[in-house]
Design an enzyme around this catalytic site. Structure first.
Site, PDB file in Angstrom:
ATOM      1  N   HIS A  88       0.010  -1.410   3.476  1.00  8.95           N
ATOM      2  CA  HIS A  88       0.851  -0.477   4.220  1.00  8.95           C
ATOM      3  C   HIS A  88       0.028   0.243   5.306  1.00  8.95           C
ATOM      4  O   HIS A  88      -1.004  -0.272   5.727  1.00  8.95           O
ATOM      5  CB  HIS A  88       1.557   0.482   3.267  1.00  8.95           C
ATOM      6  N   GLU A 113      -2.778  -4.484  -7.656  1.00 16.08           N
ATOM      7  CA  GLU A 113      -2.022  -3.250  -7.854  1.00 16.08           C
ATOM      8  C   GLU A 113      -2.844  -2.403  -8.824  1.00 16.08           C
ATOM      9  O   GLU A 113      -2.923  -2.699 -10.015  1.00 16.08           O
ATOM     10  CB  GLU A 113      -0.638  -3.554  -8.428  1.00 16.08           C
TER      11      GLU A 113
END
Length: 310
Positions: free
Chosen positions: A100, A274
């Protein structure tokens, strides 16, 4: 009255004997100290031998008097004890992809643009998730990525970041893959944090599925990417102490996906990690802690290093 003897009177003889004994004692103590300093039994480290029980070569002691096995000394732990970490990655190129972008939320129109990922058309990028207290995933990923870069460069690697907070948004997922391809990276890792339900805890590593569609063809990278992912999961677990995901991967900490452009379009070994679930309070407490993020960076670095040096 003299009796012709050359011996001193009794009192003087006693004083002389005491002086001689004192001198002998001093010599003995000095010799013992020299022997101990040189590495005799009872010293910290015998010359050419191992540290004395309960001590490290540096003199530190672990809990309960055992060896200090801590690797949190500001550097990177040597994976598997192989070789000098400094310079061990010389000549290697690693791409680190901070998921992101902290500015994506200001450019929702641009990041909503669809791009071809082979199996589908998906958004250029997304804003990512955040903790319940508002700590953004994009801030987390960029911080950890910078820490990883420092550790990898310390080992001689050339490190390329897909973005360093210097772009107004993105890059798009297809460009993130292209950056690694153009760099001919030996390994690429995309750093993320999940946004699942509370109670879902732990980390997981996403591996590329076998994909052959349009511009996507992962046939050459699925094998080495799995090796990279396995090394990464092992070292991340060992360094951070975090558990493998309790909600993805059936306890392995590994997940295979064919719907991520950053993996589908990669031609170099690449995985996503993650690092935890931002929506779980216990995981969030780790993700928002700078000390833990340094451990996360070390775990990622060691996983990459292990993959590239085996």
């Amino acid at each position: 009255m003299s009796n012709g003897s050359t011996f001193p009177p009794p009192r003087r003889r006693r004083g002389t004997v005491l002086l001689v004994l004192a001198a002998v004692a001093l010599v003995a103590v000095g010799g013992w100290l020299f022997w101990r300093q040189a590495g005799g039994h009872g010293g910290p480290t015998a010359r050419g031998g191992s540290p004395a029980p309960g001590r490290t070569a540096g003199g530190g002691t672990g809990a309960g008097g055992g060896p200090d096995r801590s690797t949190d000394h500001g550097g990177t732990h040597r994976p598997g004890g192989k070789g000098d970490p400094h310079g061990s990655l010389k000549g290697r190129t690693v791409v680190i992809d901070p998921g992101h972008n902290p500015h994506n939320s200001r450019h929702t129109g641009q990041i909503a643009r669809l791009v071809n990922i082979g199996t589908a058309r998906k958004e250029c990028d997304t804003t990512g998730t955040a903790t319940n207290d508002g700590y953004p995933e994009a801030s987390f990923t960029l911080d950890v990525a910078r820490r990883v870069r420092t550790l990898l460069e310390d080992q001689g690697a050339k490190v390329v970041l897909t973005q360093d907070g210097d772009r107004s948004y993105g890059p798009c997922v297809d460009e993130r893959a292209a950056i690694g391809n153009k760099a001919h990276a030996d390994a690429a890792v995309s750093i993320h944090a999940d946004g699942s339900a509370a109670g879902n805890r732990g980390f997981h590593v996403i591996l590329p599925a076998r994909v052959s569609a349009g511009p996507a063809d992962t046939a050459a990278i699925t094998g080495p990417s799995r090796q990279l992912g396995e090394r990464l999961a092992d070292r991340f677990r060992a360094v951070t102490g975090s558990a493998r995901s309790n909600y993805i991967g059936d306890g392995t900490g590994l997940d295979v996906r064919g719907d991520l452009g950053g993996l589908n379009l990669s031609t170099v070994p690449k995985v996503f990690i993650e690092c935890g679930n931002m929506r779980d309070a216990k995981d969030a407490a780790q993700l928002t802690d700078g000390g833990w993020r340094q451990k996360a960076a070390r775990g990622i670095t060691e996983g990459i290093t292990d993959f590239l040096t085996r």
